[in-house]
Design a protein around this motif. Structure first.
Motif, PDB file in Angstrom:
ATOM      1  N   ARG A  50      20.460 -13.272  33.243  1.00  0.00           N
ATOM      2  CA  ARG A  50      20.226 -14.493  32.481  1.00  0.00           C
ATOM      3  C   ARG A  50      19.899 -14.124  31.029  1.00  0.00           C
ATOM      4  N   PRO A  51      20.246 -14.963  30.061  1.00  0.00           N
ATOM      5  CA  PRO A  51      19.992 -14.625  28.649  1.00  0.00           C
ATOM      6  C   PRO A  51      18.551 -14.227  28.365  1.00  0.00           C
ATOM      7  N   GLU A  52      17.596 -15.067  28.779  1.00  0.00           N
ATOM      8  CA  GLU A  52      16.188 -14.758  28.521  1.00  0.00           C
ATOM      9  C   GLU A  52      15.630 -13.794  29.557  1.00  0.00           C
ATOM     10  N   GLY A  53      16.266 -13.735  30.721  1.00  0.00           N
ATOM     11  CA  GLY A  53      15.846 -12.760  31.725  1.00  0.00           C
ATOM     12  C   GLY A  53      16.038 -11.337  31.226  1.00  0.00           C
ATOM     13  N   ARG A  54      17.149 -11.088  30.545  1.00  0.00           N
ATOM     14  CA  ARG A  54      17.386  -9.758  29.969  1.00  0.00           C
ATOM     15  C   ARG A  54      16.310  -9.421  28.944  1.00  0.00           C
ATOM     16  N   ARG A  55      15.974 -10.404  28.120  1.00  0.00           N
ATOM     17  CA  ARG A  55      14.930 -10.169  27.113  1.00  0.00           C
ATOM     18  C   ARG A  55      13.588  -9.904  27.781  1.00  0.00           C
ATOM     19  N   LEU A  56      13.329 -10.593  28.883  1.00  0.00           N
ATOM     20  CA  LEU A  56      12.076 -10.391  29.608  1.00  0.00           C
ATOM     21  C   LEU A  56      11.962  -8.956  30.097  1.00  0.00           C
ATOM     22  N   PHE A  57      13.032  -8.422  30.687  1.00  0.00           N
ATOM     23  CA  PHE A  57      13.013  -7.036  31.162  1.00  0.00           C
ATOM     24  C   PHE A  57      12.746  -6.068  30.009  1.00  0.00           C
ATOM     25  N   ASP A  58      13.293  -6.355  28.839  1.00  0.00           N
ATOM     26  CA  ASP A  58      13.075  -5.487  27.676  1.00  0.00           C
ATOM     27  C   ASP A  58      11.635  -5.561  27.174  1.00  0.00           C
ATOM     28  N   MET A  59      11.010  -6.725  27.331  1.00  0.00           N
ATOM     29  CA  MET A  59       9.659  -6.946  26.816  1.00  0.00           C
ATOM     30  C   MET A  59       8.578  -6.311  27.677  1.00  0.00           C
ATOM     31  N   ARG A  86      10.166  -5.453  43.233  1.00  0.00           N
ATOM     32  CA  ARG A  86       9.900  -4.028  43.447  1.00  0.00           C
ATOM     33  C   ARG A  86      10.166  -3.219  42.186  1.00  0.00           C
ATOM     34  N   GLU A  87      11.227  -3.562  41.462  1.00  0.00           N
ATOM     35  CA  GLU A  87      11.512  -2.847  40.217  1.00  0.00           C
ATOM     36  C   GLU A  87      10.394  -3.049  39.198  1.00  0.00           C
ATOM     37  N   LEU A  88       9.926  -4.280  39.094  1.00  0.00           N
ATOM     38  CA  LEU A  88       8.845  -4.558  38.146  1.00  0.00           C
ATOM     39  C   LEU A  88       7.575  -3.811  38.539  1.00  0.00           C
ATOM     40  N   MET A  89       7.257  -3.786  39.822  1.00  0.00           N
ATOM     41  CA  MET A  89       6.061  -3.062  40.260  1.00  0.00           C
ATOM     42  C   MET A  89       6.191  -1.572  39.969  1.00  0.00           C
ATOM     43  N   GLU A  90       7.389  -1.014  40.164  1.00  0.00           N
ATOM     44  CA  GLU A  90       7.601   0.405  39.877  1.00  0.00           C
ATOM     45  C   GLU A  90       7.401   0.716  38.399  1.00  0.00           C
ATOM     46  N   ARG A  91       7.656  -0.275  37.559  1.00  0.00           N
ATOM     47  CA  ARG A  91       7.464  -0.107  36.119  1.00  0.00           C
ATOM     48  C   ARG A  91       6.023  -0.336  35.699  1.00  0.00           C
ATOM     49  N   GLY A  92       5.170  -0.663  36.658  1.00  0.00           N
ATOM     50  CA  GLY A  92       3.757  -0.875  36.350  1.00  0.00           C
ATOM     51  C   GLY A  92       3.414  -2.288  35.944  1.00  0.00           C
ATOM     52  N   VAL A  93       4.337  -3.224  36.189  1.00  0.00           N
ATOM     53  CA  VAL A  93       4.106  -4.632  35.859  1.00  0.00           C
ATOM     54  C   VAL A  93       3.519  -5.344  37.074  1.00  0.00           C
ATOM     55  N   ILE A  94       2.490  -6.127  36.863  1.00  0.00           N
ATOM     56  CA  ILE A  94       1.882  -6.928  37.924  1.00  0.00           C
ATOM     57  C   ILE A  94       2.554  -8.296  37.929  1.00  0.00           C
ATOM     58  N   VAL A  95       2.990  -8.740  39.098  1.00  0.00           N
ATOM     59  CA  VAL A  95       3.635 -10.050  39.234  1.00  0.00           C
ATOM     60  C   VAL A  95       2.660 -10.990  39.938  1.00  0.00           C
ATOM     61  N   ARG A  96       2.401 -12.140  39.313  1.00  0.00           N
ATOM     62  CA  ARG A  96       1.482 -13.102  39.903  1.00  0.00           C
ATOM     63  C   ARG A  96       2.122 -14.484  39.940  1.00  0.00           C
ATOM     64  N   THR A  97       1.801 -15.242  40.992  1.00  0.00           N
ATOM     65  CA  THR A  97       2.333 -16.601  41.120  1.00  0.00           C
ATOM     66  C   THR A  97       1.216 -17.620  40.905  1.00  0.00           C
ATOM     67  N   VAL A  98       1.588 -18.741  40.288  1.00  0.00           N
ATOM     68  CA  VAL A  98       0.617 -19.818  40.091  1.00  0.00           C
ATOM     69  C   VAL A  98       0.344 -20.503  41.427  1.00  0.00           C
ATOM     70  N   ILE A  99       1.415 -20.874  42.124  1.00  0.00           N
ATOM     71  CA  ILE A  99       1.258 -21.493  43.440  1.00  0.00           C
ATOM     72  C   ILE A  99       0.861 -20.421  44.452  1.00  0.00           C
ATOM     73  N   ASN A 100      -0.165 -20.695  45.197  1.00  0.00           N
ATOM     74  CA  ASN A 100      -0.710 -19.798  46.231  1.00  0.00           C
ATOM     75  C   ASN A 100      -1.473 -18.605  45.664  1.00  0.00           C
ATOM     76  N   GLY A 101      -1.431 -18.392  44.342  1.00  0.00           N
ATOM     77  CA  GLY A 101      -2.222 -17.325  43.720  1.00  0.00           C
ATOM     78  C   GLY A 101      -1.920 -15.934  44.250  1.00  0.00           C
ATOM     79  N   MET A 102      -0.639 -15.623  44.464  1.00  0.00           N
ATOM     80  CA  MET A 102      -0.260 -14.315  44.987  1.00  0.00           C
ATOM     81  C   MET A 102      -0.228 -13.277  43.867  1.00  0.00           C
ATOM     82  N   THR A 103      -0.602 -12.023  44.212  1.00  0.00           N
ATOM     83  CA  THR A 103      -0.538 -10.913  43.268  1.00  0.00           C
ATOM     84  C   THR A 103       0.214  -9.759  43.903  1.00  0.00           C
ATOM     85  N   PHE A 104       1.249  -9.283  43.209  1.00  0.00           N
ATOM     86  CA  PHE A 104       2.042  -8.145  43.675  1.00  0.00           C
ATOM     87  C   PHE A 104       1.868  -7.012  42.673  1.00  0.00           C
ATOM     88  N   ASP A 105       1.157  -5.967  43.114  1.00  0.00           N
ATOM     89  CA  ASP A 105       0.765  -4.880  42.228  1.00  0.00           C
ATOM     90  C   ASP A 105       1.230  -3.556  42.816  1.00  0.00           C
TER      91      ASP A 105
END
Length: 212
Positions: A50-59, A86-105
């Motif tokens: 996605r256009p902004e998805g690519r930018r997100l990965f770069d950021m 999984r790719e984001l976690m391998e890069r050291g990025v923490i993924v969190r969701t607003v709904i259900n308050g999930m954290t993937f670290d």
């Protein structure tokens, strides 16, 4: 310095973007930046395509937190969503969701916690794909019903158009409440409840009135 970035994928109007940020901030997130893709399919288009998805990965850098309303913002394909997280976690990025308050670290080292984390990722990704498939099936059923009803009385003209119907479905899939969705889509609660109860019928009404 680590940052907290909100990623939003919105199907229609800017109001859904502001809603996602407001919801995230109400849940306690301090958002440093918002990245959003508009009108991009979560089923057929991977996040990095996605256009902004690519930018997100770069950021994103190690230590950053990526906030999404729910995992379906990342995609609605099981394999794609699980691979992305999984790719984001391998890069050291923490993924969190607003709904259900999930954290993937990815920094989690305890094997039990890793197993629970990975199981949750798989479950949520599978749920996102199942919801997308249910929506597509409802659309197909609605179109077929409308084809058979073309020569019949069309009934009352629906109070919604394609934009509103897509917004309602998007928010329902993300777990939004009826009153909240009605405010965002500028529809009555009764209309939202009817769409929720009979998505195929909602599609058929649009098709009968040539609003789809």
């Amino acid at each position: 310095m680590s940052r907290t970035i909100l990623y939003a994928r919105v199907s229609t109007a800017d109001q859904t973007l502001s809603h996602q940020r407001t919801h995230a901030e109400a849940a306690g997130f301090k958002i440093d930046e918002v990245v959003a893709d508009h009108g991009v399919s979560g089923v057929s288009t991977r996040l990095r395509d996605r256009p902004e998805g690519r930018r997100l990965f770069d950021m994103l850098r190690a230590g950053d937190t990526l906030v999404v309303r729910w995992v379906d913002r990342l995609g609605r394909n099981y394999a794609d969503v699980t691979a992305t997280i999984r790719e984001l976690m391998e890069r050291g990025v923490i993924v969190r969701t607003v709904i259900n308050g999930m954290t993937f670290d990815g920094a989690t080292t305890d094997p039990i916690q890793q197993a629970v984390r990975d199981a949750l990722i798989g479950f949520m990704a599978a749920t996102a794909q199942a919801q997308a498939e249910a929506i597509k099936e409802a659309q197909r059923a609605g179109i077929e019903e409308a084809k058979g009803d073309r020569t019949k009385f069309r009934g009352r003209k629906p109070a919604y158009g394609r934009k509103e119907l897509d917004l309602v479905r998007d928010m329902l899939a993300a777990g939004g409440g009826t009153s909240e969705i009605a405010r965002e889509a500028k529809l009555s609660r009764q209309t939202v409840l009817r769409i929720k109860a009979d998505p195929a019928g909602a599609e058929a009404a649009l098709a009968r009135w040539d609003l789809s």
